[in-house]
Design a protein around this motif. Structure first.
Motif, PDB file in Angstrom:
ATOM      1  N   GLU A  66      -8.748  40.736  21.848  1.00 18.59           N
ATOM      2  CA  GLU A  66      -9.898  39.941  22.269  1.00 18.59           C
ATOM      3  C   GLU A  66     -10.199  40.077  23.758  1.00 18.59           C
ATOM      4  N   ASP A  67      -9.215  40.462  24.542  1.00 15.07           N
ATOM      5  CA  ASP A  67      -9.409  40.620  25.982  1.00 15.07           C
ATOM      6  C   ASP A  67      -8.458  41.710  26.475  1.00 15.07           C
ATOM      7  N   ALA A  68      -8.805  42.949  26.169  1.00 19.23           N
ATOM      8  CA  ALA A  68      -7.926  44.074  26.500  1.00 19.23           C
ATOM      9  C   ALA A  68      -7.680  44.165  28.000  1.00 19.23           C
ATOM     10  N   GLU A  69      -8.729  43.985  28.778  1.00 15.54           N
ATOM     11  CA  GLU A  69      -8.593  44.070  30.236  1.00 15.54           C
ATOM     12  C   GLU A  69      -7.648  42.991  30.755  1.00 15.54           C
ATOM     13  N   GLY A  70      -7.775  41.761  30.225  1.00 15.26           N
ATOM     14  CA  GLY A  70      -6.904  40.677  30.643  1.00 15.26           C
ATOM     15  C   GLY A  70      -5.463  40.911  30.223  1.00 15.26           C
ATOM     16  N   TYR A  71      -5.271  41.477  29.007  1.00 13.85           N
ATOM     17  CA  TYR A  71      -3.921  41.760  28.536  1.00 13.85           C
ATOM     18  C   TYR A  71      -3.227  42.778  29.438  1.00 13.85           C
ATOM     19  N   VAL A  72      -3.911  43.871  29.728  1.00 14.54           N
ATOM     20  CA  VAL A  72      -3.311  44.910  30.577  1.00 14.54           C
ATOM     21  C   VAL A  72      -3.028  44.359  31.972  1.00 14.54           C
ATOM     22  N   ALA A  73      -3.942  43.541  32.489  1.00 13.51           N
ATOM     23  CA  ALA A  73      -3.717  42.916  33.799  1.00 13.51           C
ATOM     24  C   ALA A  73      -2.471  42.036  33.764  1.00 13.51           C
ATOM     25  N   GLY A  74      -2.263  41.333  32.639  1.00 13.71           N
ATOM     26  CA  GLY A  74      -1.079  40.502  32.488  1.00 13.71           C
ATOM     27  C   GLY A  74       0.200  41.321  32.477  1.00 13.71           C
ATOM     28  N   ILE A  75       0.153  42.479  31.819  1.00 13.64           N
ATOM     29  CA  ILE A  75       1.315  43.370  31.784  1.00 13.64           C
ATOM     30  C   ILE A  75       1.607  43.914  33.187  1.00 13.64           C
ATOM     31  N   VAL A  76       0.566  44.300  33.900  1.00 14.16           N
ATOM     32  CA  VAL A  76       0.740  44.819  35.257  1.00 14.16           C
ATOM     33  C   VAL A  76       1.313  43.736  36.167  1.00 14.16           C
ATOM     34  N   ASP A  77       0.837  42.508  36.023  1.00 14.25           N
ATOM     35  CA  ASP A  77       1.383  41.392  36.808  1.00 14.25           C
ATOM     36  C   ASP A  77       2.866  41.188  36.494  1.00 14.25           C
ATOM     37  N   ALA A  78       3.227  41.287  35.208  1.00 18.95           N
ATOM     38  CA  ALA A  78       4.629  41.129  34.812  1.00 18.95           C
ATOM     39  C   ALA A  78       5.497  42.233  35.423  1.00 18.95           C
ATOM     40  N   ILE A  79       4.962  43.447  35.453  1.00 15.28           N
ATOM     41  CA  ILE A  79       5.696  44.565  36.058  1.00 15.28           C
ATOM     42  C   ILE A  79       6.007  44.268  37.522  1.00 15.28           C
ATOM     43  N   ARG A  80       5.017  43.742  38.219  1.00 10.70           N
ATOM     44  CA  ARG A  80       5.201  43.445  39.645  1.00 10.70           C
ATOM     45  C   ARG A  80       6.127  42.233  39.843  1.00 10.70           C
ATOM     46  N   ASN A  81       5.904  41.180  39.064  1.00  7.26           N
ATOM     47  CA  ASN A  81       6.671  39.951  39.252  1.00  7.26           C
ATOM     48  C   ASN A  81       8.155  40.111  38.907  1.00  7.26           C
ATOM     49  N   ALA A  82       8.448  40.890  37.883  1.00 12.14           N
ATOM     50  CA  ALA A  82       9.834  41.033  37.425  1.00 12.14           C
ATOM     51  C   ALA A  82      10.450  42.365  37.843  1.00 12.14           C
ATOM     52  N   ASN A  83       9.735  43.135  38.657  1.00  8.48           N
ATOM     53  CA  ASN A  83      10.240  44.432  39.101  1.00  8.48           C
ATOM     54  C   ASN A  83      10.668  45.290  37.897  1.00  8.48           C
ATOM     55  N   ILE A  84       9.768  45.421  36.938  1.00  7.36           N
ATOM     56  CA  ILE A  84      10.055  46.120  35.683  1.00  7.36           C
ATOM     57  C   ILE A  84      10.228  47.621  35.927  1.00  7.36           C
ATOM     58  N   ASP A  85      11.260  48.186  35.307  1.00  3.82           N
ATOM     59  CA  ASP A  85      11.521  49.626  35.402  1.00  3.82           C
ATOM     60  C   ASP A  85      10.864  50.407  34.277  1.00  3.82           C
ATOM     61  N   ILE A  86      10.807  49.802  33.084  1.00  2.00           N
ATOM     62  CA  ILE A  86      10.255  50.508  31.923  1.00  2.00           C
ATOM     63  C   ILE A  86       9.615  49.506  30.972  1.00  2.00           C
ATOM     64  N   VAL A  87       8.449  49.880  30.438  1.00  2.00           N
ATOM     65  CA  VAL A  87       7.732  49.071  29.437  1.00  2.00           C
ATOM     66  C   VAL A  87       7.861  49.772  28.094  1.00  2.00           C
ATOM     67  N   ILE A  88       8.422  49.069  27.112  1.00  2.00           N
ATOM     68  CA  ILE A  88       8.587  49.636  25.767  1.00  2.00           C
ATOM     69  C   ILE A  88       7.603  48.942  24.831  1.00  2.00           C
ATOM     70  N   PRO A  89       6.582  49.648  24.356  1.00  2.00           N
ATOM     71  CA  PRO A  89       5.582  49.031  23.453  1.00  2.00           C
ATOM     72  C   PRO A  89       6.184  48.766  22.075  1.00  2.00           C
ATOM     73  N   MET A  90       5.751  47.670  21.458  1.00  2.00           N
ATOM     74  CA  MET A  90       6.302  47.251  20.177  1.00  2.00           C
ATOM     75  C   MET A  90       5.319  47.344  19.017  1.00  2.00           C
ATOM     76  N   HIS A  91       4.012  47.435  19.289  1.00  2.00           N
ATOM     77  CA  HIS A  91       3.036  47.504  18.204  1.00  2.00           C
ATOM     78  C   HIS A  91       1.804  48.256  18.724  1.00  2.00           C
ATOM     79  N   GLU A  92       0.646  47.991  18.147  1.00  2.00           N
ATOM     80  CA  GLU A  92      -0.531  48.777  18.498  1.00  2.00           C
ATOM     81  C   GLU A  92      -1.098  48.462  19.872  1.00  2.00           C
ATOM     82  N   GLU A  93      -0.539  47.469  20.565  1.00  2.00           N
ATOM     83  CA  GLU A  93      -0.940  47.251  21.951  1.00  2.00           C
ATOM     84  C   GLU A  93      -0.614  48.470  22.810  1.00  2.00           C
TER      85      GLU A  93
END
Length: 442
Positions: A66-93
């Motif tokens: 419903e809000d692809a741009e907002g979802y991706v922005a949320g993932i990018v924010d999580a990467i920055r906030n938690a210093n994420i090293d790797i993102v592993i997708p779990m479904h069609e997202e």
């Protein structure tokens, strides 16, 4: 200058792209067993991973559908906030993320996924059939249907599985039988932009595979036969099969399956990601692929309780240039691994068309044996809250699917399903050419 520690020995911050599925919880536990810090992101406020003690933090995001741009922005924010090293997708997202990763360096350097165009090709059933045929891999007879007239033109003496070009979990599959009327045009929903494929119905033993590729090398592989499934049917038309999900997973090793996956990987040089195949072993012993899911699937359950899969997934980061010789090779599940989704096993109904008492009793006793002899994928003495909170979660899900007017199985993945935009459809349809094509089984 100190030598950089190998990725396999580093403790990483890992982000899983949703937290609602049992398979996400299972993978989170496996990653934690390997010593990694696990984070999840989901548009549901309450999900099974939110209550797990192996998850460091759950990020709330908008719905990717419903809000692809907002979802991706949320993932990018999580990467920055938690210093994420790797993102592993779990479904069609994964498709929403991979599309943006084409132009976002931060996401691209952390996302474990093939390039977007490769993802779309593997996800599209017609393009995947073309890819297999062109590379000498087995596929059922397949016909592209661009309109209802193409459906009417199918060989009436053959059984067909008619399904959307983009679909998942055997949903919206029409079983066309000789001598039976075709579904009405409005039942199918085929259009100029929404194409279907017709695959010849292939009898035989079905298998599901799950594998990890790192730079084109198979670093992990597991497979299980399709035994216990729960199905959803639409009563108004027995031809329509709304969905099927496996709820029992027992590891099997077959050289033919490994050879098929290796041949597929050989034609995906340099590609990294998760790949799951639905295979059928025909009565003549030949294996054919029905479809591909280029993402996490329930095959992850085969590795439960170990750090084997975690090693294969994190042996390199998307930004690393690690030589393939330094990566794990075909890491497999433990011998005799057996796992179940307990609620699903309890919902199981017999599906054998042989209505004899002997056949019914034999099938039921086999199911009960598997129910008793396997371990649940959610229950864990070390992580009790996901099990304890199941009644609360079911109540929460009930409110959501009533609010959205959806069936529970549909609601559960509704937010995450990737619906191609018109430009995606037309770009893919342009590749298909201007005439109906048929690919014959290898």
């Amino acid at each position: 200058m100190p030598k950089r520690q190998p990725t396999s020995q580093r403790k990483l911050n890992v982000l899983l792209s949703n937290g609602r599925f049992p398979v996400t919880l299972d993978l989170a536990r496996q990653l934690r067993t390997a010593g990694h810090k696990v984070f999840v992101a989901d548009c549901m406020h309450y999900h099974v991973c939110k209550f797990s003690n192996v998850v460091t933090r759950s990020f709330h995001t908008p719905s990717p559908r419903e809000d692809a741009e907002g979802y991706v922005a949320g993932i990018v924010d999580a990467i920055r906030n938690a210093n994420i090293d790797i993102v592993i997708p779990m479904h069609e997202e994964i498709l929403y993320l991979a599309e943006v990763a084409q132009s976002n360096d931060l996401l691209r350097s952390r996302l474990l996924a093939p390039p977007f165009q490769t993802l779309v090709m593997l996800h599209n059933k017609w393009e995947f059939s073309r890819f297999l045929t062109q590379n000498g891999l087995g596929v059922p007879n397949t016909v592209l249907c661009r309109n209802y007239e193409d459906v009417q033109a199918l060989d009436k003496s053959i059984e067909w599985a008619l399904k959307p070009g983009y679909g998942r979990a055997s949903m919206s599959v029409f079983h066309l039988r000789p001598g039976k009327p075709l579904p009405a045009p409005d039942e199918i929903g085929i259009s100029e932009d929404v194409h279907y494929v017709a695959q010849e119905w292939t009898p035989g033993q079905r298998y599901c595979t799950y594998s990890v590729l790192q730079s084109g090398k198979v670093t992990a592989l597991g497979a299980y036969p399709v035994k216990d499934t729960i199905d959803v049917h639409m009563l108004v038309t027995p031809a329509l099969f709304l969905g099927s999900s496996c709820v029992y997973f027992e590891v099997i090793e077959k050289p033919e399956i490994r050879a098929f996956v290796d041949r597929l990987a050989a034609h995906l040089p340099g590609v990294s990601g998760q790949f799951a195949l639905d295979l059928v072993e025909r009565q003549d012993g030949v294996f054919v692929a029905i479809e591909c899911n280029p993402r996490a699937t329930s095959g992850i359950h085969l590795f439960s309780g170990t750090s084997r899969l975690a090693l294969a997934l994190t042996c390199r980061l998307p930004s690393d240039n690690l030589p393939v010789d330094d990566m794990p090779d075909h890491v497999g599940p433990p011998k005799r691994a057996k796992r179940k989704v307990a609620p699903g096993m309890l919902m199981w109904k017999r599906s054998n068309e042989d209505g004899s008492t002997k056949a019914i009793v034999k099938e039921y006793m086999g199911h009960m044996k598997r129910l008793v002899a396997s371990r649940d994928v959610i229950w864990s003495w070390r992580d009790l809250m996901p099990s304890i909170m199941q009644p609360f979660l079911l109540t929460s899900y009930d409110e959501i699917y009533r609010e959205k007017g959806l069936e529970l199985p549909t609601m559960f993945q509704y937010d995450l399903v990737w619906e191609p935009r018109i430009e995606h459809l037309r770009e893919c349809n342009a590749v298909e050419g201007n005439t109906i094509e048929t690919f014959r089984a290898m």
